[in-house]
Design an enzyme around this catalytic site. Structure first.
Site, PDB file in Angstrom:
ATOM      1  N   LYS A 131       1.811 -12.487  -3.050  1.00 19.18           N
ATOM      2  CA  LYS A 131       1.041 -12.239  -1.830  1.00 19.18           C
ATOM      3  C   LYS A 131      -0.105 -11.296  -2.217  1.00 19.18           C
ATOM      4  CE  LYS A 131      -0.075 -10.037   1.311  1.00 19.18           C
ATOM      5  NZ  LYS A 131      -1.484  -9.734   1.681  1.00 19.18           N
ATOM      6  N   GLU A 170       3.940   0.634  -7.380  1.00 18.61           N
ATOM      7  CA  GLU A 170       2.788   1.183  -8.120  1.00 18.61           C
ATOM      8  C   GLU A 170       1.749   1.560  -7.082  1.00 18.61           C
ATOM      9  OE1 GLU A 170       3.077   1.621 -11.227  1.00 18.61           O
ATOM     10  OE2 GLU A 170       4.777   0.338 -11.682  1.00 18.61           O
ATOM     11  N   CYS A 193      -7.007   2.654  -8.874  1.00 18.00           N
ATOM     12  CA  CYS A 193      -5.907   3.598  -8.669  1.00 18.00           C
ATOM     13  C   CYS A 193      -6.022   4.755  -9.654  1.00 18.00           C
ATOM     14  CB  CYS A 193      -4.572   2.887  -8.836  1.00 18.00           C
ATOM     15  SG  CYS A 193      -4.443   2.017 -10.400  1.00 18.00           S
ATOM     16  N   GLU A 241      -6.177  11.009  -1.746  1.00 22.50           N
ATOM     17  CA  GLU A 241      -6.836   9.963  -2.535  1.00 22.50           C
ATOM     18  C   GLU A 241      -8.075   9.513  -1.749  1.00 22.50           C
ATOM     19  OE1 GLU A 241      -4.992   6.042  -2.842  1.00 22.50           O
ATOM     20  OE2 GLU A 241      -5.805   5.815  -4.861  1.00 22.50           O
TER      21      GLU A 241
HETATM   22  P1  NAD Z   1      -2.646  -1.599   0.887  1.00 22.97           P
HETATM   23  O1  NAD Z   1      -1.397  -0.811   0.711  1.00 22.97           O
HETATM   24  O2  NAD Z   1      -3.323  -1.527   2.208  1.00 22.97           O
HETATM   25  O3  NAD Z   1      -2.375  -3.174   0.618  1.00 22.97           O
HETATM   26  C1  NAD Z   1      -1.813  -3.636  -0.579  1.00 22.97           C
HETATM   27  C2  NAD Z   1      -1.148  -4.983  -0.318  1.00 22.97           C
HETATM   28  O4  NAD Z   1      -0.071  -4.806   0.598  1.00 22.97           O
HETATM   29  C3  NAD Z   1      -2.052  -6.038   0.305  1.00 22.97           C
HETATM   30  O5  NAD Z   1      -1.716  -7.293  -0.218  1.00 22.97           O
HETATM   31  C4  NAD Z   1      -1.692  -5.966   1.773  1.00 22.97           C
HETATM   32  O6  NAD Z   1      -1.918  -7.152   2.484  1.00 22.97           O
HETATM   33  C5  NAD Z   1      -0.220  -5.676   1.714  1.00 22.97           C
HETATM   34  N1  NAD Z   1       0.307  -4.959   2.881  1.00 22.97           N
HETATM   35  C6  NAD Z   1      -0.342  -4.105   3.709  1.00 22.97           C
HETATM   36  N2  NAD Z   1       0.508  -3.638   4.636  1.00 22.97           N
HETATM   37  C7  NAD Z   1       1.712  -4.201   4.377  1.00 22.97           C
HETATM   38  C8  NAD Z   1       2.996  -4.105   4.975  1.00 22.97           C
HETATM   39  N3  NAD Z   1       3.224  -3.315   6.041  1.00 22.97           N
HETATM   40  N4  NAD Z   1       4.003  -4.812   4.442  1.00 22.97           N
HETATM   41  C9  NAD Z   1       3.807  -5.596   3.362  1.00 22.97           C
HETATM   42  N5  NAD Z   1       2.609  -5.736   2.752  1.00 22.97           N
HETATM   43  C10 NAD Z   1       1.585  -5.035   3.253  1.00 22.97           C
HETATM   44  O7  NAD Z   1      -3.598  -1.176  -0.313  1.00 22.97           O
HETATM   45  P2  NAD Z   1      -5.162  -1.445  -0.475  1.00 22.97           P
HETATM   46  O8  NAD Z   1      -5.896  -0.527   0.437  1.00 22.97           O
HETATM   47  O9  NAD Z   1      -5.428  -2.892  -0.379  1.00 22.97           O
HETATM   48  O10 NAD Z   1      -5.392  -1.029  -1.992  1.00 22.97           O
HETATM   49  C11 NAD Z   1      -5.780   0.235  -2.397  1.00 22.97           C
HETATM   50  C12 NAD Z   1      -4.592   1.093  -2.765  1.00 22.97           C
HETATM   51  O11 NAD Z   1      -3.856   0.477  -3.822  1.00 22.97           O
HETATM   52  C13 NAD Z   1      -5.033   2.438  -3.316  1.00 22.97           C
HETATM   53  O12 NAD Z   1      -4.173   3.431  -2.819  1.00 22.97           O
HETATM   54  C14 NAD Z   1      -4.877   2.277  -4.818  1.00 22.97           C
HETATM   55  O13 NAD Z   1      -4.723   3.486  -5.524  1.00 22.97           O
HETATM   56  C15 NAD Z   1      -3.653   1.421  -4.877  1.00 22.97           C
HETATM   57  N6  NAD Z   1      -3.534   0.722  -6.167  1.00 22.97           N
HETATM   58  C16 NAD Z   1      -2.561   1.123  -7.041  1.00 22.97           C
HETATM   59  C17 NAD Z   1      -2.462   0.547  -8.310  1.00 22.97           C
HETATM   60  C18 NAD Z   1      -1.398   0.980  -9.298  1.00 22.97           C
HETATM   61  O14 NAD Z   1      -1.153   0.246 -10.264  1.00 22.97           O
HETATM   62  N7  NAD Z   1      -0.768   2.126  -9.132  1.00 22.97           N
HETATM   63  C19 NAD Z   1      -3.352  -0.483  -8.669  1.00 22.97           C
HETATM   64  C20 NAD Z   1      -4.317  -0.884  -7.742  1.00 22.97           C
HETATM   65  C21 NAD Z   1      -4.392  -0.273  -6.490  1.00 22.97           C
END
Ligand code: NAD
Length: 526
Positions: free
Chosen positions: A181, A259, A293, A404
């Site tokens: 997803k 992550e 991230c 962040e």
């Molecule tokens: P997000 O948490 O909003 O979304 C991430 C994913 O989760 C998306 O596919 C989204 O549709 C899904 N999602 C959102 N709400 C959900 C729920 N309630 N249940 C299940 N799935 C859900 O993150 P974002 O804003 O898209 O991405 C940025 C964040 O991701 C930043 O905090 C960044 O640091 C982090 N990130 C971490 C890493 C790592 O490897 N540690 C890598 C890339 C990004």
């Protein structure tokens, strides 16, 4: 703007090898953040039932896939790697077009998939277990890695293909079936990557794609965990959503791979090579518009070199090329409107009176009324471009030191002694990536020992990963799971212990074990 408008495509979930024709989750368009009039894709969104159907398809296909010998599964990974390599430019162009990553970085991102495939195709010929000596004669002990079953992988879109590959490639190699997803704001890239999986030879149902929003995904995940259709959840995204997913998995006695976000410190000691430190801070603070991230959060500078570092850093940021991501720029647009809005409304709102702002002629969006010197491209208002922002005077208890701030914003703090530096570097509770610039090995090793981060760099920026080194964080950055290299195998396999007794009688461990006679009163003569 030199972006050539290409045609848009219609993309949808792919379940059991078949693209969905309906859109129970609604229809959306995905646009190019560097030129929002460019429609990249029309998206048919799935919903919770799509997620459930994908997990059912994965469950139906998994056993047969697990029965394929691991070296043969490795061959499928090899073919995927070849397909990605042969489609590298096309996929990279799509990454740039849909999420605005500068093209050179997009090429690097796609290369990361190839590297991951290269590592794991060989793992198909290893996946080593052990033979372990038994306490008893005529008995053998072994360990085997067995696949977990169905892996549900939910990912963010700032690394729309590399990060998913870190999960999907080892998961499939280990004999699992997968449901992926991806992020809502990268559907075209995700669908293109899915096509490469489908053409690499994985049987229908072994790999499935679900395009859906967060709440529908959560509802689908809840149902599939309760029905025991999912055996492992991999989640990369924000710490807030990660906590919800962690709680849901915990209720179902599952340990997910989480992550999450970061607030990554870069410490500059008085003995550092300052130009090198500036180069590292520029790349990790502003590359991908600060939307990694591992993006730099706060530079923590020894007071003896603080003013000199800040002056050089400011000059570098002021002179950096920003704009059209198809050209040679430090960074392009924000990935999506939602990140632009949060940057302007929330993260810039953390700047306080005791701070000073540097790095550009203004803060916030780059427009005709708020221009950026040297902007690369014709009209910044066609895209989601923002000024780079350095905020100096950051203190340990500032919101800015502890939040962040996903975007091109870097804090600078001053320290007098080591304890002050470590309080700034660890105090926020994240623990993903951290860096130190120093020429003294004592500082480097002391930092490694005391920093909470899962990944530490010495004289290198906070960003940058290699496909065979463990990647992951601690605290608010994750639950200690690791991706990449041999370490991720523990996420996608479970150890099974086998004991085989061929003595022809029941031998009881601990009770029927031979003893060794010894003369324990023996002493050497002086
Ligand atoms: P997000 O948490 O909003 O979304 C991430 C994913 O989760 C998306 O596919 C989204 O549709 C899904 N999602 C959102 N709400 C959900 C729920 N309630 N249940 C299940 N799935 C859900 O993150 P974002 O804003 O898209 O991405 C940025 C964040 O991701 C930043 O905090 C960044 O640091 C982090 N990130 C971490 C890493 C790592 O490897 N540690 C890598 C890339 C990004």
């Amino acid at each position: 703007m030199s972006t050539t408008l290409s045609s848009s495509r219609t993309v949808s979930s792919i379940v059991g090898g078949h693209p969905a024709a309906d859109a129970p989750g609604g229809r959306e368009t995905s646009t190019n953040p560097a030129d929002t009039s460019d429609v990249v894709a029309d998206v048919l969104l799935g919903d919770a039932s799509t997620f459930v159907a994908a997990c059912e398809a994965a469950r139906a296909a998994q056993r047969e896939w697990a029965a394929v010998p691991a070296p043969v599964r490795g061959r499928a990974i090899q073919q995927l790697g070849r397909l990605v390599e042969d489609n590298k430019e096309a996929l990279s162009r799509l990454v740039t077009r849909e999420i605005g990553k500068p093209y050179a970085e997009s090429l690097g991102e796609v290369q990361e998939i190839v590297d991951t495939c290269n590592f794991f195709l060989g793992e198909g010929r290893r996946l080593y277990g052990q033979t372990v000596p038994s306490e008893m004669p005529d008995k053998q002990l072994f360990t085997f890695r067995t696949p977990v079953g169905v892996a549900a992988i939910i990912t963010a879109g700032n690394f729309p293909v590399a990060v998913p590959a870190w999960y999907l490639v080892p998961a499939l190699l280990c004999g699992n079936a997968a449901v992926w997803k991806p992020a809502e704001y990268a559907p075209a890239v995700s669908e293109a990557f899915a096509q490469l999986f489908l053409h690499a030879g994985f049987p229908d149902g072994v790999f499935n794609l679900v395009l859906a929003d967060g709440p529908q995904t959560f509802a689908g995940l809840e149902q599939t965990l309760e029905r025991r259709l999912v055996d492992k959840v991999g989640f990369t995204g924000s710490s807030a959503v990660g906590a919800q997913i962690g709680a849901l998995c915990g209720r179902n006695l599952q340990s997910p791979c989480l992550e999450l976000g970061g607030k990554n410190p870069l410490v500059v000691m008085h003995d550092a090579d300052l130009d090198l430190a500036v180069e590292g801070a520029l790349f990790s603070g502003f590359g991908t518009s600060g939307q990694r991230c591992t993006s730099l959060g706060t530079v923590i500078v020894d007071e003896r070199v603080h003013d000199e570092f800040l002056a050089r850093f400011e000059a570098a940021v002021k002179g950096a090329a920003i704009g059209d991501p198809t050209q040679d720029v430090l960074y392009g647009p924000m990935i999506h409107e939602r990140f632009l809005r949060r940057f302007e409304d929330d993260w810039l709102g953390l700047v306080r009176d005791h701070h000073a702002v540097h790095g550009s002629s203004a803060t916030g969006r780059i427009t005709a009324a708020s221009p950026r010197d040297g902007f690369v491209g014709e009209d910044p208002e066609r895209g989601l471009f923002v000024h780079p922002t350095i905020v100096s005077g950051v203190r340990v208890d500032d919101d800015l030191a502890n939040t962040e701030t996903f975007g091109p914003l870097v804090g600078v703090a001053k320290f007098g002694d080591w304890e002050e530096a470590m309080a700034l570097a660890n105090g926020h509770g994240y623990g993903l990536s951290a860096s130190i610039y120093t020429t003294n090995p004592k500082h480097a090793f002391r930092y490694r020992e005391q920093i909470s981060a899962g990944m530490v760099s010495v004289n290198n920026s906070t960003s940058g990963a290699e496909a065979h080194l463990p990647f992951g964080g601690n605290g608010k950055s994750g639950n200690g799971s690791r991706q990449s290299g041999i370490w991720v195998l523990d996420q996608f396999t479970r150890w099974q212990a086998l004991n085989w007794d061929y003595a022809g009688r029941l031998q009881k461990a601990q009770m029927d074990v031979a003893d060794i006679d010894a003369d324990l009163d023996f002493r050497l003569e002086d």
